[in-house]
Design a protein around this motif. Sequence first.
Motif, short mmCIF file in Angstrom:
data_model
loop_
_atom_site.label_atom_id
_atom_site.label_comp_id
_atom_site.label_asym_id
_atom_site.label_seq_id
_atom_site.Cartn_x
_atom_site.Cartn_y
_atom_site.Cartn_z
N ASN A 98 0.87 0.33 -3.46
CA ASN A 98 0.88 0.70 -4.88
C ASN A 98 0.62 -0.46 -5.84
O ASN A 98 1.14 -0.49 -6.94
CB ASN A 98 2.20 1.39 -5.23
N LYS A 101 -5.53 0.66 -6.30
CA LYS A 101 -5.89 2.03 -5.93
C LYS A 101 -7.24 2.01 -5.23
O LYS A 101 -8.10 1.20 -5.55
CB LYS A 101 -5.96 2.93 -7.16
N THR A 109 -6.04 9.50 -1.32
CA THR A 109 -5.24 9.01 -2.45
C THR A 109 -5.90 9.33 -3.79
O THR A 109 -5.23 9.32 -4.81
CB THR A 109 -5.01 7.49 -2.35
N SER A 110 -7.19 9.63 -3.77
CA SER A 110 -7.88 10.03 -5.00
C SER A 110 -7.65 11.51 -5.30
O SER A 110 -7.73 11.93 -6.45
CB SER A 110 -9.39 9.78 -4.88
N GLU A 112 -4.83 13.46 -3.75
CA GLU A 112 -3.39 13.70 -3.79
C GLU A 112 -2.72 12.53 -4.52
O GLU A 112 -2.67 11.43 -4.00
CB GLU A 112 -2.83 13.82 -2.37
N THR A 113 -2.22 12.77 -5.71
CA THR A 113 -1.69 11.69 -6.54
C THR A 113 -0.31 11.18 -6.11
O THR A 113 0.10 10.12 -6.52
CB THR A 113 -1.62 12.13 -8.01
N ASN A 114 0.40 11.93 -5.26
CA ASN A 114 1.74 11.50 -4.86
C ASN A 114 1.75 10.67 -3.57
O ASN A 114 2.81 10.34 -3.06
CB ASN A 114 2.67 12.71 -4.71
N ASN A 117 -0.49 4.32 -2.20
CA ASN A 117 -1.71 3.57 -1.95
C ASN A 117 -1.36 2.40 -1.04
O ASN A 117 -0.59 1.52 -1.42
CB ASN A 117 -2.30 3.05 -3.26
#
Length: 141
Positions: A98, A101, A109-110, A112-114, A117
């Motif tokens: 995190n 990104k 990860t692009s 699903e935002t939860n 990273n």
Amino acid sequence: MLTINSINKGIVIDHIKPGLGEKIFSHLKLNKSKTPVALIMNVASNAVGRKDIIKIDEHIDLDYEFLGFLDPNITINIIEDGAITDKIALELPNKIENIIKCNNPRCITSIETNITNKFYLASGKKGTYRCAYCDGEYSSL
């Protein structure tokens, strides 16, 4: 000439690339600190030409992963009774979470935002990291 007094107990973050001091100051939320802090920018240095320095007049928890990723040449000096009692040299961390990104629009990860990273160090010499999910490349240097 500008004079910044030494501290009796605390932390000195030294050898910061010029201009990165503000980013570190902000990330550590030192602008909200109740203790005296100093951000000294563009200081002459025999070793590197110019550098930034942050002095914190107390001991706080530092994000070594973030600091090492941002500038692996940073040195952390721990001060007790006006003297350096510990000197911590940073390096590029083997993994980071995190902090950056993934740039790959198809990476999970692009979409699903939860999802955390996660990156691993692929080449310390080049400062290259790879996404743990899609293997997308990111260069830190």
